[in-house]
Design an enzyme around this catalytic site. Structure first.
Site, mmCIF file in Angstrom:
data_model
loop_
_atom_site.group_PDB
_atom_site.id
_atom_site.type_symbol
_atom_site.label_atom_id
_atom_site.label_comp_id
_atom_site.label_asym_id
_atom_site.label_seq_id
_atom_site.Cartn_x
_atom_site.Cartn_y
_atom_site.Cartn_z
ATOM 1 C CB CYS A 64 -0.909 0.023 1.231
ATOM 2 S SG CYS A 64 -2.025 -1.382 1.315
ATOM 3 N NE ARG A 147 -2.755 -4.513 -2.828
ATOM 4 C CZ ARG A 147 -2.236 -3.841 -1.796
ATOM 5 N NH1 ARG A 147 -2.367 -2.543 -1.733
ATOM 6 N NH2 ARG A 147 -1.585 -4.469 -0.836
HETATM 7 C C1 BEZ Z 1 0.607 -4.657 1.865
HETATM 8 O O1 BEZ Z 1 1.816 -4.847 1.916
HETATM 9 O O2 BEZ Z 1 0.132 -3.577 1.528
HETATM 10 C C2 BEZ Z 1 -0.308 -5.783 2.222
HETATM 11 C C3 BEZ Z 1 0.064 -7.076 1.875
HETATM 12 C C4 BEZ Z 1 -0.767 -8.116 2.194
HETATM 13 C C5 BEZ Z 1 -1.957 -7.884 2.875
HETATM 14 C C6 BEZ Z 1 -2.339 -6.575 3.182
HETATM 15 C C7 BEZ Z 1 -1.510 -5.527 2.845
#
Ligand code: BEZ
Length: 253
Positions: A64, A147
């Site tokens: 993110c 997402r």
């Molecule tokens: C992230 O790194 O943004 C992420 C990865 C897996 C699950 C939720 C967020």
């Protein structure tokens, strides 16, 4: 027995609310929300502009963070294409503020640093907005939004939707390409073929009668027809961009 039935019905209704997804061609569901840039009344505050409403799973997570830095870095480019950005996660306002401050102060990614996120990030701790937009996909996570990317046009209609799982960072070139392609379709009444980018040939609407089909196969004008149903024409990149992108004012010398 009656009570149990009611409980089951309520659970089913709640589940349906979580998994309800707006579709392409629907009016964008409206909502009021608190964001890192103040309150918003969506989609009415964005009337007359395109807006990309996107969700991410959580603040202070690496994928993110890389996405927010990339989107913030491209905000000016999207703005030039008359498109505003609005983010959302199921986190509170203070978490959002702290995360965006950390990004600016500490994080370097892909040559970007000191990145300030100036587009609104919605607090959605109640999941009200995430549920309205089908951003919770329970098979992936019951507590974090996937997402999602919603493209909403100047009339407040949903024009395209892209969903990615939690582990996959988005491709922002594709998000920009899709925006420009849809604006090109609107402005020039054409469709855009696979992997289209401004400057590439565009597709004209299929022949609607046998007569037009015959004309298309025999005419030698600007059309290039592979067959009666598959005709393309040239559309100059400058013509596209002149019509879509805001004009930048030249500074007086
Ligand atoms: C992230 O790194 O943004 C992420 C990865 C897996 C699950 C939720 C967020």
């Amino acid at each position: 027995m009656g009570e149990l039935k009611n409980d089951i019905m309520e659970t089913i209704q709640e589940q349906e609310k979580i998994t309800a997804m707006p579709r392409i061609g629907d009016k964008a569901p409206d909502f009021k929300a608190i964001t890192t840039q103040g309150d918003i009344n969506f989609p009415y505050d964005y009337k007359g502009e395109w807006v990309i409403l996107f969700s991410h799973p959580a603040d202070f997570t690496p994928v993110c963070t890389s996405e927010f830095m990339t989107f913030a870095n491209l905000e000016g480019k999207f703005d030039k294409a008359n498109c505003k950005l609005v983010g959302l996660s199921i986190d509170g306002l203070y978490s959002h503020i702290a995360w965006l401050r950390t990004i600016k102060e500490k994080i370097e990614f892909n040559g970007m640093k000191n990145i300030e996120v100036t587009f609104p990030l919605i607090e959605d701790i109640t999941m009200e907005v995430a549920k309205k937009y089908g951003m919770i996909q329970p098979g992936e996570s019951k507590t974090q939004a996937v997402r999602a990317v919603f493209f909403i046009d100047p009339k407040g209609m949903i024009r395209a939707i892209i969903y990615y799982p939690l582990s996959l960072g988005r491709n922002f070139d594709e998000i920009y390409r899709a925006l420009i392609a849809m604006q090109t379709s609107d402005k020039f009444s054409v469709a855009t073929p696979a992997d289209w980018n401004p400057g590439d040939d565009v597709i004209i609407s299929p022949a609607g009668s046998c007569g037009v089909a015959e004309e298309r196969m025999t005419s030698t004008d600007e059309l290039k027809c592979e067959d009666w149903f598959f005709c393309t024409k040239k559309l100059d990149e400058k013509e596209v961009l002149d019509k879509i992108l805001k004009k930048t004012k030249l500074l007086a010398e």
